[in-house]
Design an enzyme around this catalytic site. Structure first.
Site, PDB file in Angstrom:
ATOM      1  N   HIS A   1      34.645  47.128  35.266  1.00 26.83           N
ATOM      2  CA  HIS A   1      35.603  46.712  36.297  1.00 26.83           C
ATOM      3  C   HIS A   1      34.990  46.932  37.669  1.00 26.83           C
ATOM      4  O   HIS A   1      34.179  47.847  37.857  1.00 26.83           O
ATOM      5  CB  HIS A   1      36.907  47.499  36.161  1.00 26.83           C
TER       6      HIS A   1
ATOM      7  N   GLU B   1      36.578  38.237  38.167  1.00 21.76           N
ATOM      8  CA  GLU B   1      37.393  38.805  39.237  1.00 21.76           C
ATOM      9  C   GLU B   1      36.565  38.930  40.511  1.00 21.76           C
ATOM     10  O   GLU B   1      35.817  39.906  40.665  1.00 21.76           O
ATOM     11  CB  GLU B   1      37.911  40.198  38.853  1.00 21.76           C
TER      12      GLU B   1
END
Length: 222
Positions: free
Chosen positions: A93, A141
């Site tokens: 992430h 993302e």
């Protein structure tokens, strides 16, 4: 978690997911999954993983470490997560990035444990590189849109198509998109562009009505 589309809710370390509030989030997610027939996964704060494992949900860790069982104090070890009923993990992430070598080690390790791997990437080049390891999901993302309220499907729609093309050769890997997703319209646009699901965080967890936010996103997928 092969059924598509999928909605992954990353609770991060938001205070809105602390204590008993994680129970409300889990109940809302389970209810929406049943009502709309979509797969919903919840990634609670690490110390609350056990609090939601009894719900009818897929539970993911927010991070795992490339460390083994044994004398590895403080690390999050995949094998122990699996023993505790956790179904898989986010890897890389943007708020907890790891090296490409660690991704290369962790993805097959999860596969060997029959656990789900969700590898987060910042752009299509990273998607192409890391999809070689055939994770279950690649989540695109753009870091600048995370938590912004401006969705990747409206601000950077071309990125979804580029990422879908970048992972085309990775057998079995599905594309998710995240960053700024807050509405059903964002979800529908992302699916139209080739995404097989959504990774969301603040758009649900920090919403004034998380249950309604989950329902709106799930309904858009049904």
């Amino acid at each position: 978690m092969a059924r598509s589309p999928v909605l992954i809710i990353n609770c991060k370390n938001y205070k809105e997911a602390a204590g008993g509030r994680i129970d409300s989030l889990a109940a809302a997610a389970a209810g929406a999954a049943a009502k709309y027939g979509v797969r919903i996964a919840l990634a609670p704060p690490q110390h609350l993983l056990g609090a939601v494992k009894g719900e009818d949900l897929t539970v993911l860790a927010q991070h795992i470490d490339d460390k083994g069982v044994g004398s590895t104090t403080g690390y999050v070890v995949p094998e122990l997560l699996g023993e505790s009923g956790v179904s898989g993990a986010l890897i890389n992430h943007s708020e907890h990035r790891v090296s490409a070598d660690q991704v290369a080690s962790l993805v097959p390790r999860l596969r060997g444990l029959d656990m789900i791997s969700v590898v987060c990437v910042k752009d299509s080049a990273e998607a192409a590189n890391l999809s070689r390891h055939r994770p279950d999901y690649i989540a695109i993302e753009p870091p600048e849109l995370i938590g912004s309220g401006r969705s990747v499907s409206s601000e950077r729609p071309e990125l979804i198509g580029e990422a879908a093309e970048a992972i085309r050769g990775a057998d079995g890997t599905k594309l998710l998109c995240g960053a700024g997703i807050t509405s059903g319209a964002d979800v529908r646009k992302a699916l139209e562009l080739g995404s097989k699901g959504i990774l969301v965080a603040s758009g649900v967890v920090k919403s004034s009505d998380p249950a309604a936010a989950i329902a709106e996103l799930a309904q858009a997928m049904s």
